[in-house]
Enzyme design. Sequence first.
Site, PDB file in Angstrom:
ATOM      1  N   ALA A  10       0.967  -1.337   0.039  1.00  0.00           N
ATOM      2  CA  ALA A  10       0.122  -0.079  -0.181  1.00  0.00           C
ATOM      3  C   ALA A  10       0.763   1.309  -0.036  1.00  0.00           C
ATOM      4  O   ALA A  10       0.157   2.364   0.161  1.00  0.00           O
ATOM      5  CB  ALA A  10      -0.954   0.051   1.118  1.00  0.00           C
ATOM      6  N   ARG A  35       7.870  -0.111   3.615  1.00  0.00           N
ATOM      7  CA  ARG A  35       8.365   1.387   3.867  1.00  0.00           C
ATOM      8  C   ARG A  35       7.434   2.274   4.845  1.00  0.00           C
ATOM      9  O   ARG A  35       6.503   2.451   4.513  1.00  0.00           O
ATOM     10  CB  ARG A  35       8.555   2.120   2.583  1.00  0.00           C
ATOM     11  N   TYR A 153       8.751 -13.215 -14.562  1.00  0.00           N
ATOM     12  CA  TYR A 153       7.976 -12.282 -14.286  1.00  0.00           C
ATOM     13  C   TYR A 153       6.560 -12.805 -14.835  1.00  0.00           C
ATOM     14  O   TYR A 153       5.567 -12.836 -14.001  1.00  0.00           O
ATOM     15  CB  TYR A 153       7.865 -10.847 -14.564  1.00  0.00           C
ATOM     16  N   LYS A 157       3.253 -14.298 -12.534  1.00  0.00           N
ATOM     17  CA  LYS A 157       1.931 -13.802 -12.806  1.00  0.00           C
ATOM     18  C   LYS A 157       1.027 -14.921 -13.081  1.00  0.00           C
ATOM     19  O   LYS A 157      -0.211 -14.956 -12.966  1.00  0.00           O
ATOM     20  CB  LYS A 157       1.875 -12.629 -13.336  1.00  0.00           C
ATOM     21  N   PRO A 183      -4.309  -6.195 -14.875  1.00  0.00           N
ATOM     22  CA  PRO A 183      -4.021  -4.940 -15.450  1.00  0.00           C
ATOM     23  C   PRO A 183      -2.825  -4.937 -16.531  1.00  0.00           C
ATOM     24  O   PRO A 183      -1.882  -5.837 -16.431  1.00  0.00           O
ATOM     25  CB  PRO A 183      -3.427  -3.906 -14.401  1.00  0.00           C
ATOM     26  N   GLU A 189       5.419   3.277 -10.048  1.00  0.00           N
ATOM     27  CA  GLU A 189       6.738   3.017  -9.621  1.00  0.00           C
ATOM     28  C   GLU A 189       7.020   1.481 -10.279  1.00  0.00           C
ATOM     29  O   GLU A 189       8.299   1.202 -10.068  1.00  0.00           O
ATOM     30  CB  GLU A 189       7.226   3.048  -8.041  1.00  0.00           C
TER      31      GLU A 189
HETATM   32  P1  NDP Z   1       4.535  -0.185  -7.380  1.00  0.00           P
HETATM   33  O1  NDP Z   1       6.119  -0.297  -7.394  1.00  0.00           O
HETATM   34  O2  NDP Z   1       4.318   1.409  -7.209  1.00  0.00           O
HETATM   35  O3  NDP Z   1       4.015  -0.763  -5.974  1.00  0.00           O
HETATM   36  C1  NDP Z   1       4.687  -1.995  -5.513  1.00  0.00           C
HETATM   37  C2  NDP Z   1       4.117  -2.229  -4.059  1.00  0.00           C
HETATM   38  O4  NDP Z   1       4.388  -3.520  -3.682  1.00  0.00           O
HETATM   39  C3  NDP Z   1       4.903  -1.276  -3.144  1.00  0.00           C
HETATM   40  O5  NDP Z   1       3.795  -0.607  -2.326  1.00  0.00           O
HETATM   41  C4  NDP Z   1       5.829  -1.819  -2.405  1.00  0.00           C
HETATM   42  O6  NDP Z   1       5.892  -1.591  -0.887  1.00  0.00           O
HETATM   43  C5  NDP Z   1       5.297  -3.483  -2.338  1.00  0.00           C
HETATM   44  N1  NDP Z   1       6.136  -4.559  -2.170  1.00  0.00           N
HETATM   45  C6  NDP Z   1       7.150  -4.937  -3.071  1.00  0.00           C
HETATM   46  N2  NDP Z   1       7.680  -5.943  -2.431  1.00  0.00           N
HETATM   47  C7  NDP Z   1       7.268  -6.012  -1.244  1.00  0.00           C
HETATM   48  C8  NDP Z   1       7.567  -7.152  -0.241  1.00  0.00           C
HETATM   49  N3  NDP Z   1       8.326  -7.964  -0.237  1.00  0.00           N
HETATM   50  N4  NDP Z   1       6.917  -7.189   0.900  1.00  0.00           N
HETATM   51  C9  NDP Z   1       5.869  -6.053   0.857  1.00  0.00           C
HETATM   52  N5  NDP Z   1       5.572  -5.125   0.110  1.00  0.00           N
HETATM   53  C10 NDP Z   1       6.114  -5.118  -1.109  1.00  0.00           C
HETATM   54  O7  NDP Z   1       3.806  -0.903  -8.591  1.00  0.00           O
HETATM   55  P2  NDP Z   1       2.588  -1.170  -8.744  1.00  0.00           P
HETATM   56  O8  NDP Z   1       1.543  -0.619  -7.930  1.00  0.00           O
HETATM   57  O9  NDP Z   1       2.243  -0.923 -10.283  1.00  0.00           O
HETATM   58  O10 NDP Z   1       2.273  -2.895  -8.770  1.00  0.00           O
HETATM   59  C11 NDP Z   1       1.320  -3.425  -7.811  1.00  0.00           C
HETATM   60  C12 NDP Z   1       1.024  -4.830  -8.322  1.00  0.00           C
HETATM   61  O11 NDP Z   1       0.414  -4.532  -9.577  1.00  0.00           O
HETATM   62  C13 NDP Z   1       2.242  -5.762  -8.511  1.00  0.00           C
HETATM   63  O12 NDP Z   1       2.024  -7.094  -8.054  1.00  0.00           O
HETATM   64  C14 NDP Z   1       2.494  -5.566  -9.980  1.00  0.00           C
HETATM   65  O13 NDP Z   1       3.328  -6.903 -10.330  1.00  0.00           O
HETATM   66  C15 NDP Z   1       1.406  -5.582 -10.720  1.00  0.00           C
HETATM   67  N6  NDP Z   1       1.075  -5.186 -11.882  1.00  0.00           N
HETATM   68  C16 NDP Z   1       1.379  -3.787 -12.359  1.00  0.00           C
HETATM   69  C17 NDP Z   1       1.375  -3.321 -13.291  1.00  0.00           C
HETATM   70  C18 NDP Z   1       2.040  -1.852 -14.127  1.00  0.00           C
HETATM   71  O14 NDP Z   1       2.080  -1.535 -15.188  1.00  0.00           O
HETATM   72  N7  NDP Z   1       2.167  -1.048 -13.066  1.00  0.00           N
HETATM   73  C19 NDP Z   1       0.527  -3.796 -14.588  1.00  0.00           C
HETATM   74  C20 NDP Z   1       0.127  -5.324 -13.999  1.00  0.00           C
HETATM   75  C21 NDP Z   1       0.232  -5.688 -12.787  1.00  0.00           C
HETATM   76  P3  NDP Z   1       7.314  -1.471  -0.142  1.00  0.00           P
HETATM   77  O15 NDP Z   1       8.569  -1.315  -1.292  1.00  0.00           O
HETATM   78  O16 NDP Z   1       7.209  -0.282   0.937  1.00  0.00           O
HETATM   79  O17 NDP Z   1       7.562  -2.838   0.535  1.00  0.00           O
HETATM   80  C1  8X3 Z   2       3.009  -5.404 -15.710  1.00  0.00           C
HETATM   81  C2  8X3 Z   2       2.444  -5.150 -16.873  1.00  0.00           C
HETATM   82  O1  8X3 Z   2       3.111  -5.838 -19.427  1.00  0.00           O
HETATM   83  O2  8X3 Z   2       4.877  -4.557 -18.107  1.00  0.00           O
HETATM   84  O3  8X3 Z   2       2.594  -6.500 -14.864  1.00  0.00           O
HETATM   85  O4  8X3 Z   2       4.550  -7.001 -17.810  1.00  0.00           O
HETATM   86  S1  8X3 Z   2       3.712  -5.752 -18.245  1.00  0.00           S
END
Ligand code: NDP
Ligand code: 8X3
Length: 252
Positions: A10, A35, A153, A157, A183, A189
């Site tokens: 979150a 964090r 990756y 997924k 998505p 990030e």
């Molecule tokens: P961000 O990098 O913005 O957010 C990722 C979040 O995951 C951060 O809050 C981070 O928090 C947390 N996180 C990562 N590793 C850990 C850990 N070991 N323990 C606890 N928390 C963790 O990315 P998104 O919001 O884009 O990604 C969220 C999800 O959506 C992921 O599962 C990603 O694979 C998926 N996704 C993203 C897409 C995109 O294009 N952005 C598309 C499809 C899916 P912290 O570092 O504080 O622990």
């Molecule tokens: C994140 C979307 O297309 O970069 O899951 O793998 S993609």
Amino acid sequence: MVKIVFITGASSGFGKACAEKFASHGYDLVLNGRREERLGALKEDLEKRFNVAVILSVFDVRNREEVFSSFADIPSDWQHIDVLINNAGLALGRDYFDEASLEDWDTMIDTNLKGLIYVTKAALPLLKKSQQPHIINMGSVAGKEVYEKGNVYCASKAAVDTLSHSMRIDFLRFNIKVTAIHPGAAETEFSIVRFKGDEAAAKKIYDGLKPLTAEDVADVVYYCTTLPSHVCINDLVLTCTQQADAIYFNRT
Ligand code: NDP
Ligand code: 8X3
């Protein structure tokens, strides 16, 4: 009774946007991530703006002991979860199979797959206390189609996809809804993490696109949780209009 949503990851992106969305609809929140400072600032902001209660559960989803002890530490008056959003996850690197780093692979498998399993298992007793429990698992279009240099990756997924289906079946007897959300490209990030701080490489992913925003994804997550109790979206793919699947884009 006020509804409670537990969100992993979150501190940024989709997880943070989900926290805002659910708070704006009066949910109390348990926010996870590593964090703590960011989560603390978010808690303060949401409590002030939406008059909801927020607690933090700071742990690394990869650490099995930490996951279970953190759930055991949840205060007694927070002992139910209505919505669990398994969102924490990441991609690390975009390399050919033969050139990719084993460390990156371990981290992705430990976070995206094993972390999701640990959190779900630990959350289950609290979900069972809800009148209408719902698990949302954050997958990806990368779990639906494989692209070049996506290897582990994509596999992690695809595992989220399969596990969501499995949970849907195994939790039928508990009346737990399970929704997998997949998505496409969204500007958070995510790409900066994937390309290890290389902002130019991260930006290139969105060249010529109006990608999804974190708020778009949060809106869809929230929508899935607002359907009547007898209706469940099991599997949902969303992309920006210029993206058809994990591979085909119309970049203008
Ligand atoms: P961000 O990098 O913005 O957010 C990722 C979040 O995951 C951060 O809050 C981070 O928090 C947390 N996180 C990562 N590793 C850990 C850990 N070991 N323990 C606890 N928390 C963790 O990315 P998104 O919001 O884009 O990604 C969220 C999800 O959506 C992921 O599962 C990603 O694979 C998926 N996704 C993203 C897409 C995109 O294009 N952005 C598309 C499809 C899916 P912290 O570092 O504080 O622990
Ligand atoms: C994140 C979307 O297309 O970069 O899951 O793998 S993609």
